[in-house]
Design a protein around this motif. Structure first.
Motif, PDB file in Angstrom:
ATOM      1  N   UNK A 152       0.837  -1.208   0.000  1.00  0.00           N
ATOM      2  CA  UNK A 152       0.000   0.000   0.000  1.00  0.00           C
ATOM      3  C   UNK A 152       0.871   1.257   0.000  1.00  0.00           C
ATOM      4  N   UNK A 153       1.884   1.270   0.864  1.00  0.00           N
ATOM      5  CA  UNK A 153       2.783   2.424   0.926  1.00  0.00           C
ATOM      6  C   UNK A 153       3.559   2.593  -0.381  1.00  0.00           C
ATOM      7  N   UNK A 154       3.931   1.478  -0.975  1.00  0.00           N
ATOM      8  CA  UNK A 154       4.657   1.524  -2.250  1.00  0.00           C
ATOM      9  C   UNK A 154       3.782   2.118  -3.356  1.00  0.00           C
ATOM     10  N   UNK A 155       2.501   1.726  -3.360  1.00  0.00           N
ATOM     11  CA  UNK A 155       1.572   2.252  -4.370  1.00  0.00           C
ATOM     12  C   UNK A 155       1.369   3.760  -4.190  1.00  0.00           C
ATOM     13  N   UNK A 156       1.280   4.199  -2.938  1.00  0.00           N
ATOM     14  CA  UNK A 156       1.098   5.628  -2.679  1.00  0.00           C
ATOM     15  C   UNK A 156       2.295   6.434  -3.168  1.00  0.00           C
ATOM     16  N   UNK A 157       3.488   5.864  -3.029  1.00  0.00           N
ATOM     17  CA  UNK A 157       4.702   6.595  -3.406  1.00  0.00           C
ATOM     18  C   UNK A 157       4.760   6.889  -4.902  1.00  0.00           C
ATOM     19  N   UNK A 158       4.058   6.094  -5.686  1.00  0.00           N
ATOM     20  CA  UNK A 158       4.049   6.328  -7.136  1.00  0.00           C
ATOM     21  C   UNK A 158       2.885   7.220  -7.570  1.00  0.00           C
ATOM     22  N   UNK A 159       1.843   7.320  -6.718  1.00  0.00           N
ATOM     23  CA  UNK A 159       0.653   8.089  -7.094  1.00  0.00           C
ATOM     24  C   UNK A 159       0.727   9.546  -6.690  1.00  0.00           C
ATOM     25  N   UNK A 160       1.352   9.825  -5.547  1.00  0.00           N
ATOM     26  CA  UNK A 160       1.327  11.183  -5.008  1.00  0.00           C
ATOM     27  C   UNK A 160       2.738  11.776  -4.972  1.00  0.00           C
ATOM     28  N   UNK A 161       2.878  12.937  -5.546  1.00  0.00           N
ATOM     29  CA  UNK A 161       4.162  13.649  -5.561  1.00  0.00           C
ATOM     30  C   UNK A 161       3.947  15.106  -5.130  1.00  0.00           C
ATOM     31  N   UNK A 162       4.925  15.725  -4.485  1.00  0.00           N
ATOM     32  CA  UNK A 162       6.200  15.171  -4.021  1.00  0.00           C
ATOM     33  C   UNK A 162       6.098  14.453  -2.672  1.00  0.00           C
ATOM     34  N   UNK A 163       4.917  14.528  -2.008  1.00  0.00           N
ATOM     35  CA  UNK A 163       4.778  13.815  -0.737  1.00  0.00           C
ATOM     36  C   UNK A 163       3.309  13.480  -0.487  1.00  0.00           C
ATOM     37  N   UNK A 164       3.084  12.566   0.440  1.00  0.00           N
ATOM     38  CA  UNK A 164       1.741  12.230   0.899  1.00  0.00           C
ATOM     39  C   UNK A 164       1.837  11.855   2.374  1.00  0.00           C
ATOM     40  N   UNK A 165       0.852  12.277   3.146  1.00  0.00           N
ATOM     41  CA  UNK A 165       0.814  11.951   4.577  1.00  0.00           C
ATOM     42  C   UNK A 165      -0.318  10.965   4.842  1.00  0.00           C
ATOM     43  N   UNK A 166      -0.297  10.387   6.030  1.00  0.00           N
ATOM     44  CA  UNK A 166      -1.354   9.447   6.384  1.00  0.00           C
ATOM     45  C   UNK A 166      -1.250   8.985   7.819  1.00  0.00           C
ATOM     46  N   UNK A 167      -2.183   8.111   8.209  1.00  0.00           N
ATOM     47  CA  UNK A 167      -2.283   7.619   9.580  1.00  0.00           C
ATOM     48  C   UNK A 167      -1.953   6.134   9.650  1.00  0.00           C
ATOM     49  N   UNK A 168      -1.451   5.726  10.796  1.00  0.00           N
ATOM     50  CA  UNK A 168      -1.202   4.315  11.087  1.00  0.00           C
ATOM     51  C   UNK A 168      -2.209   3.866  12.138  1.00  0.00           C
ATOM     52  N   UNK A 169      -2.875   2.748  11.868  1.00  0.00           N
ATOM     53  CA  UNK A 169      -3.925   2.248  12.759  1.00  0.00           C
ATOM     54  C   UNK A 169      -3.528   0.888  13.300  1.00  0.00           C
ATOM     55  N   UNK A 170      -3.739   0.677  14.579  1.00  0.00           N
ATOM     56  CA  UNK A 170      -3.400  -0.606  15.168  1.00  0.00           C
ATOM     57  C   UNK A 170      -3.656  -0.640  16.659  1.00  0.00           C
ATOM     58  N   UNK A 171      -2.855  -1.418  17.338  1.00  0.00           N
ATOM     59  CA  UNK A 171      -3.022  -1.608  18.777  1.00  0.00           C
ATOM     60  C   UNK A 171      -1.654  -1.622  19.439  1.00  0.00           C
ATOM     61  N   UNK A 172      -1.553  -0.951  20.574  1.00  0.00           N
ATOM     62  CA  UNK A 172      -0.287  -0.979  21.302  1.00  0.00           C
ATOM     63  C   UNK A 172      -0.503  -1.580  22.685  1.00  0.00           C
ATOM     64  N   UNK A 173       0.502  -2.268  23.166  1.00  0.00           N
ATOM     65  CA  UNK A 173       0.462  -2.867  24.497  1.00  0.00           C
ATOM     66  C   UNK A 173       1.859  -2.787  25.085  1.00  0.00           C
ATOM     67  N   UNK A 174       1.985  -3.163  26.335  1.00  0.00           N
ATOM     68  CA  UNK A 174       3.292  -3.112  26.987  1.00  0.00           C
ATOM     69  C   UNK A 174       4.286  -4.065  26.340  1.00  0.00           C
ATOM     70  N   UNK A 175       3.764  -5.128  25.706  1.00  0.00           N
ATOM     71  CA  UNK A 175       4.637  -6.132  25.115  1.00  0.00           C
ATOM     72  C   UNK A 175       4.932  -5.877  23.641  1.00  0.00           C
ATOM     73  N   UNK A 176       3.870  -5.658  22.862  1.00  0.00           N
ATOM     74  CA  UNK A 176       4.032  -5.518  21.418  1.00  0.00           C
ATOM     75  C   UNK A 176       3.098  -4.470  20.851  1.00  0.00           C
ATOM     76  N   UNK A 177       3.482  -3.920  19.706  1.00  0.00           N
ATOM     77  CA  UNK A 177       2.626  -2.985  18.981  1.00  0.00           C
ATOM     78  C   UNK A 177       2.308  -3.589  17.618  1.00  0.00           C
ATOM     79  N   UNK A 178       1.052  -3.434  17.197  1.00  0.00           N
ATOM     80  CA  UNK A 178       0.613  -4.019  15.930  1.00  0.00           C
ATOM     81  C   UNK A 178       0.021  -2.932  15.036  1.00  0.00           C
ATOM     82  N   UNK A 179       0.433  -2.937  13.779  1.00  0.00           N
ATOM     83  CA  UNK A 179      -0.123  -2.006  12.795  1.00  0.00           C
ATOM     84  C   UNK A 179      -0.860  -2.836  11.755  1.00  0.00           C
ATOM     85  N   UNK A 180      -2.177  -2.633  11.663  1.00  0.00           N
ATOM     86  CA  UNK A 180      -2.958  -3.446  10.726  1.00  0.00           C
ATOM     87  C   UNK A 180      -3.465  -2.641   9.533  1.00  0.00           C
ATOM     88  N   UNK A 181      -3.261  -1.330   9.589  1.00  0.00           N
ATOM     89  CA  UNK A 181      -3.749  -0.516   8.472  1.00  0.00           C
ATOM     90  C   UNK A 181      -3.001   0.812   8.395  1.00  0.00           C
TER      91      UNK A 181
END
Length: 446
Positions: A14-43
């Motif tokens: 997804x990030x690779x596709x965005x890099x070819x579509x938007x110039x010179x930059x594009x911003x966005x959000x990271x969605x997931x879950x964080x805990x004391x042990x591990x952090x997960x990014x699912x979107x």
């Protein structure tokens, strides 16, 4: 040692596709879950382009031109569409090599702006041991090189810390869901000294008091009260050759305590009121936790926050809709009825997690589909939209601003009687028996 983010493999493409579509930059959000042990990014979700950017998919040439207000508004909208357990846990920028030096400063500003905006709308406070680090992901559009750092959003002077970004296949399928229906009966008196038309402020104050009751509630998981530090899946076995467990955690009951002990004993108070707001009904709530040895306290906390968020979010959506359609200062002196937004859930491909949204009764499926494309960059089929609740109504009866002495005395007596009833636990039983299938907003005066 820095944090490690385990990332759904599809996000890399997804990030690779965005890099070819938007110039010179594009911003966005990271969605997931964080805990004391591990952090997960699912979107990962790109910031929606403004109208002038849609045709050419181009952005201003300098990162200084990033519209922080636009990014934070997007984050607030996305946060409303996340079930319990999921949150906006970071920001990304994909930029050309020429802008790489500016990227980190831009990311830092965005992270703190987003967190400030999201914190403002929450009715719950983070726990002391809660993770306050948020991810800042920088991607070079030319080389695809990734640099991940974190900032402690509780510390305005926080400096960047290095973090690991590790892709993992099938991460989005490894989640457990907890579902419950919560019966609501909230009575919010309107003081005679307060502005009669300021319903939003009074409602939020009432919801703040109610949220504390939810925080103190007892949660039964599959009919049992479990110790906070117990593993949620204790006693369950994984299916052979599968990452899923033999049973799903979905049967959760919420018990609101009638009394919180002598240390929290309340006393009746007399308040002169000019009217009241009633929130009554049943709300559908859902939370997700990753199945890597989750603790009971993590699951319960995620569900508590979804209960609080789903009620406050739909009230906020209602007031926004009223402002758009009626204006800031319009007052109706006849009883009117509105339809509260219903909660719905939508799956996304390759994941066991469902995203959330709210719709008014007159909204067509096409409008919901457009919102998912704009807010979450996701195409949704009409048949995949699952409405979780029955049609909900809003009953608004305006306050009479000319309350005479006789009416005022009656209001005072009624308020005192209500307080005494609440202390005796009389009102609670009625909510469960009467309002199992409808959620309504009532605003009235005597």
């Amino acid at each position: 040692m820095g944090r490690t983010y385990f990332v759904e493999e599809a996000i890399g493409q997804y990030l690779s596709d965005l890099s070819t579509k938007f110039k010179p930059y594009v911003t966005g959000l990271l969605i997931g879950q964080c805990s004391s042990q591990r952090d997960y990014v699912i979107r990962a979700v790109r910031t929606p382009p403004k109208e002038e950017q849609k045709e050419g998919n181009t952005s201003p040439s300098k990162l200084e031109s990033i519209d922080e207000e636009w990014v934070t508004a997007h984050a607030s909208q996305v946060a409303q569409m996340l079930p319990g357990g999921l949150l906006v846990l970071g920001v990304f920028i994909i930029a050309t090599p020429e802008l790489s030096k500016e990227s980190q400063n831009a990311l830092r500003k965005l992270i703190f702006s987003v967190e400030k905006s999201l914190t403002k709308r929450r009715l719950w406070k983070p726990a002391e041991e809660e993770v306050s680090d948020r991810a800042a992901l920088q991607v070079c559009s030319a080389t695809k090189k990734i640099v991940c750092r974190t900032y402690d959003v509780q510390d305005p002077k926080s400096s960047a810390k290095p973090a690991d970004w590790k892709y993992q296949s099938a991460l989005s399928a490894s989640w457990l869901s907890l579902d419950c229906t919560v019966n609501v009966n909230i009575h919010i008196p309107l003081l005679a000294t307060s502005s009669n038309h300021d319903l939003e402020k009074n409602t939020k104050n009432g919801l703040n008091r109610w949220s504390k009751q939810i925080e103190d509630s007892v949660f039964l998981i599959n009919g049992q009260v479990k110790d906070n530090d117990t593993e949620l899946l204790e006693g369950q076995k994984k299916l052979r050759g599968n990452t899923q467990y033999s049973t799903q955690i979905s049967d959760v009951k919420v018990l609101t305590q009638l009394s919180q002990g002598s240390s929290h004993r309340s006393t009746a108070t007399v308040q002169v009121c000019s009217g009241s707001i009633n929130l009554k009904g049943a709300v559908k709530c859902r939370a997700y936790v990753h199945n890597n040895k989750p603790k009971v306290k993590e699951a319960v906390q995620a569900l508590k926050r979804d209960i609080i968020n789903t009620l406050s979010d739909r009230c906020e959506i209602l007031f926004e809709d009223l402002i758009i359609n009626e204006g800031h200062h319009k007052k109706n002196f006849e009883r009117v009825y509105h339809v509260l937004p219903q909660r719905l859930f939508v799956p996304f491909a390759g994941s066991s997690v469902m995203l959330s949204d709210y719709k008014f009764g007159d909204e067509a499926a096409g409008e919901i589909q457009e919102r998912f494309v704009e807010m979450l960059d996701q195409s949704v089929q009409a048949e995949d939209i699952h409405i979780a609740e029955e049609v909900n109504t809003v009953d608004i009866c305006p306050v009479n601003e000319n309350v005479d002495d006789t009416q005022q005395k009656q209001l005072t007596k009624a308020t005192l009687l209500l307080k005494l009833q609440q202390n005796m636990g009389v009102v609670i039983a009625a909510a469960v028996a009467v309002f199992a299938s409808i959620f309504s907003f009532n605003y009235f005066s005597d």
